[in-house]
Design a protein around this motif. Structure first.
Motif, PDB file in Angstrom:
ATOM      1  N   GLN A  56       0.839  -1.194   0.000  1.00  0.00           N
ATOM      2  CA  GLN A  56       0.000   0.000   0.000  1.00  0.00           C
ATOM      3  C   GLN A  56       0.870   1.239   0.000  1.00  0.00           C
ATOM      4  N   ALA A  57       0.342   2.290  -0.611  1.00  0.00           N
ATOM      5  CA  ALA A  57       1.018   3.582  -0.566  1.00  0.00           C
ATOM      6  C   ALA A  57       0.698   4.257   0.767  1.00  0.00           C
ATOM      7  N   ASP A  58       1.708   4.842   1.407  1.00  0.00           N
ATOM      8  CA  ASP A  58       1.455   5.574   2.644  1.00  0.00           C
ATOM      9  C   ASP A  58       0.968   6.993   2.306  1.00  0.00           C
ATOM     10  N   LEU A  59       0.603   7.743   3.324  1.00  0.00           N
ATOM     11  CA  LEU A  59       0.046   9.080   3.123  1.00  0.00           C
ATOM     12  C   LEU A  59       1.027  10.002   2.399  1.00  0.00           C
ATOM     13  N   ALA A  60       2.298   9.920   2.725  1.00  0.00           N
ATOM     14  CA  ALA A  60       3.303  10.768   2.067  1.00  0.00           C
ATOM     15  C   ALA A  60       3.365  10.468   0.574  1.00  0.00           C
ATOM     16  N   THR A  61       3.286   9.186   0.210  1.00  0.00           N
ATOM     17  CA  THR A  61       3.320   8.804  -1.203  1.00  0.00           C
ATOM     18  C   THR A  61       2.049   9.265  -1.902  1.00  0.00           C
ATOM     19  N   ILE A  62       0.916   9.102  -1.250  1.00  0.00           N
ATOM     20  CA  ILE A  62      -0.353   9.558  -1.837  1.00  0.00           C
ATOM     21  C   ILE A  62      -0.297  11.063  -2.093  1.00  0.00           C
ATOM     22  N   ASN A  63       0.230  11.828  -1.146  1.00  0.00           N
ATOM     23  CA  ASN A  63       0.347  13.284  -1.321  1.00  0.00           C
ATOM     24  C   ASN A  63       1.324  13.633  -2.431  1.00  0.00           C
ATOM     25  N   LEU A  64       2.415  12.893  -2.543  1.00  0.00           N
ATOM     26  CA  LEU A  64       3.380  13.114  -3.618  1.00  0.00           C
ATOM     27  C   LEU A  64       2.726  12.884  -4.977  1.00  0.00           C
ATOM     28  N   LEU A  65       1.980  11.790  -5.111  1.00  0.00           N
ATOM     29  CA  LEU A  65       1.307  11.486  -6.372  1.00  0.00           C
ATOM     30  C   LEU A  65       0.272  12.558  -6.709  1.00  0.00           C
ATOM     31  N   LYS A  66      -0.428  13.079  -5.708  1.00  0.00           N
ATOM     32  CA  LYS A  66      -1.384  14.173  -5.928  1.00  0.00           C
ATOM     33  C   LYS A  66      -0.665  15.418  -6.445  1.00  0.00           C
ATOM     34  N   GLU A  67       0.514  15.688  -5.875  1.00  0.00           N
ATOM     35  CA  GLU A  67       1.307  16.847  -6.304  1.00  0.00           C
ATOM     36  C   GLU A  67       1.738  16.689  -7.772  1.00  0.00           C
ATOM     37  N   MET A  68       2.130  15.492  -8.148  1.00  0.00           N
ATOM     38  CA  MET A  68       2.523  15.229  -9.537  1.00  0.00           C
ATOM     39  C   MET A  68       1.339  15.435 -10.481  1.00  0.00           C
ATOM     40  N   LYS A  69       0.180  14.900 -10.096  1.00  0.00           N
ATOM     41  CA  LYS A  69      -1.027  15.057 -10.920  1.00  0.00           C
ATOM     42  C   LYS A  69      -1.438  16.522 -11.011  1.00  0.00           C
ATOM     43  N   LYS A  70      -1.326  17.243  -9.896  1.00  0.00           N
ATOM     44  CA  LYS A  70      -1.687  18.664  -9.853  1.00  0.00           C
ATOM     45  C   LYS A  70      -0.833  19.472 -10.833  1.00  0.00           C
ATOM     46  N   ALA A  71       0.383  19.008 -11.086  1.00  0.00           N
ATOM     47  CA  ALA A  71       1.281  19.671 -12.035  1.00  0.00           C
ATOM     48  C   ALA A  71       0.882  19.381 -13.484  1.00  0.00           C
ATOM     49  N   GLY A  72      -0.142  18.527 -13.660  1.00  0.00           N
ATOM     50  CA  GLY A  72      -0.600  18.208 -15.011  1.00  0.00           C
ATOM     51  C   GLY A  72       0.104  17.015 -15.628  1.00  0.00           C
ATOM     52  N   LEU A  73       0.816  16.269 -14.824  1.00  0.00           N
ATOM     53  CA  LEU A  73       1.548  15.110 -15.316  1.00  0.00           C
ATOM     54  C   LEU A  73       0.673  13.863 -15.263  1.00  0.00           C
ATOM     55  N   SER A  74       0.777  13.031 -16.299  1.00  0.00           N
ATOM     56  CA  SER A  74       0.139  11.717 -16.281  1.00  0.00           C
ATOM     57  C   SER A  74       1.095  10.763 -15.575  1.00  0.00           C
ATOM     58  N   LEU A  75       0.537   9.761 -14.900  1.00  0.00           N
ATOM     59  CA  LEU A  75       1.344   8.827 -14.126  1.00  0.00           C
ATOM     60  C   LEU A  75       1.042   7.397 -14.542  1.00  0.00           C
ATOM     61  N   CYS A  76       2.060   6.559 -14.469  1.00  0.00           N
ATOM     62  CA  CYS A  76       1.905   5.132 -14.690  1.00  0.00           C
ATOM     63  C   CYS A  76       2.917   4.412 -13.805  1.00  0.00           C
ATOM     64  N   VAL A  77       2.439   3.501 -12.979  1.00  0.00           N
ATOM     65  CA  VAL A  77       3.339   2.709 -12.146  1.00  0.00           C
ATOM     66  C   VAL A  77       3.815   1.521 -12.970  1.00  0.00           C
ATOM     67  N   LEU A  78       5.125   1.365 -13.012  1.00  0.00           N
ATOM     68  CA  LEU A  78       5.767   0.317 -13.807  1.00  0.00           C
ATOM     69  C   LEU A  78       6.700  -0.455 -12.887  1.00  0.00           C
ATOM     70  N   SER A  79       6.432  -1.730 -12.700  1.00  0.00           N
ATOM     71  CA  SER A  79       7.197  -2.484 -11.712  1.00  0.00           C
ATOM     72  C   SER A  79       7.465  -3.903 -12.191  1.00  0.00           C
ATOM     73  N   ASN A  80       8.537  -4.461 -11.694  1.00  0.00           N
ATOM     74  CA  ASN A  80       8.819  -5.878 -11.931  1.00  0.00           C
ATOM     75  C   ASN A  80       8.070  -6.764 -10.938  1.00  0.00           C
ATOM     76  N   ALA A  81       7.346  -6.151 -10.020  1.00  0.00           N
ATOM     77  CA  ALA A  81       6.578  -6.912  -9.030  1.00  0.00           C
ATOM     78  C   ALA A  81       5.467  -7.702  -9.714  1.00  0.00           C
ATOM     79  N   LYS A  82       5.011  -8.731  -9.026  1.00  0.00           N
ATOM     80  CA  LYS A  82       3.899  -9.526  -9.550  1.00  0.00           C
ATOM     81  C   LYS A  82       2.671  -8.638  -9.723  1.00  0.00           C
ATOM     82  N   ALA A  83       1.858  -8.985 -10.685  1.00  0.00           N
ATOM     83  CA  ALA A  83       0.709  -8.168 -11.059  1.00  0.00           C
ATOM     84  C   ALA A  83      -0.230  -7.909  -9.881  1.00  0.00           C
ATOM     85  N   GLU A  84      -0.493  -8.946  -9.056  1.00  0.00           N
ATOM     86  CA  GLU A  84      -1.455  -8.756  -7.970  1.00  0.00           C
ATOM     87  C   GLU A  84      -0.946  -7.789  -6.904  1.00  0.00           C
ATOM     88  N   ARG A  85       0.359  -7.798  -6.605  1.00  0.00           N
ATOM     89  CA  ARG A  85       0.869  -6.867  -5.589  1.00  0.00           C
ATOM     90  C   ARG A  85       0.836  -5.433  -6.105  1.00  0.00           C
TER      91      ARG A  85
END
Length: 176
Positions: free
Chosen positions: A44-73
């Motif tokens: 799970q994302a913690d509150l600091a990460t959630i706020n960081l992602l909101k700040e990125m979106k507020k700047a008009g940036l699109s986001l995509c999480v890209l990970s080598n982790a298993k799909a379900e995690r």
């Protein structure tokens, strides 16, 4: 060493002035999870990460999480964030990035791959034509394979890859 040399190096994602990033021609951020957005193995994302992602979106940036982790995690990590997730990305291979960019009609040079590892995140970004940002890992690596890659990274740092010579993205005024 070009393939593992990031375009940018910052000490933290929170020091960056995300409002200035679109002026650099960047529209989309590819974000690694483990030790970039959250400690290794987080579900799970913690509150600091959630706020960081909101700040990125507020700047008009699109986001995509890209990970080598298993799909379900990764899906669990992003389920309440409203961000697309590409799991089992097989970084440093670039096919998932290139496929996503084709689907979205985006040019790679307008994208920034953000991560904490040279041999996965930076290399995948470089191979796909994206700009790259390296940040230090948030916590100790849990995987023996990642710890082994860190030894390779340290070898590169000792033999010519000088992170202090790599430019940083613009920092927030409060940190300058």
């Amino acid at each position: 060493m070009h393939i593992i040399t990031p375009d940018f190096y910052n000490q933290s994602l929170t020091e960056i002035d995300w409002q200035k990033i679109p002026s650099l021609g960047i529209e989309l951020l590819f974000l690694d999870i483990d030790n970039t957005l959250a400690p290794d193995g987080s579900r799970q994302a913690d509150l600091a990460t959630i706020n960081l992602l909101k700040e990125m979106k507020k700047a008009g940036l699109s986001l995509c999480v890209l990970s080598n982790a298993k799909a379900e995690r990764g899906a669990e990590f992003t389920k309440n964030l409203g961000i697309p997730y590409l799991g089992l990305a097989m970084k440093p291979l670039a096919f998932k990035i290139k496929s996503f960019l084709r689907q979205q009609g985006l040019k790679p040079e307008r994208c920034l791959m953000i991560g904490d590892q040279l041999f996965t995140d930076v290399m995948a970004g470089r191979r796909s034509g994206c700009k790259t940002l390296l940040v230090p890992p948030l916590a100790e690596d849990l995987s023996g394979f990642v710890r082994w890659k860190r030894k390779l990274e340290n070898y590169c740092y000792r033999h010519g890859l000088d992170l202090q010579a790599i430019p940083a993205l613009p920092k927030c005024k409060r940190l300058q």
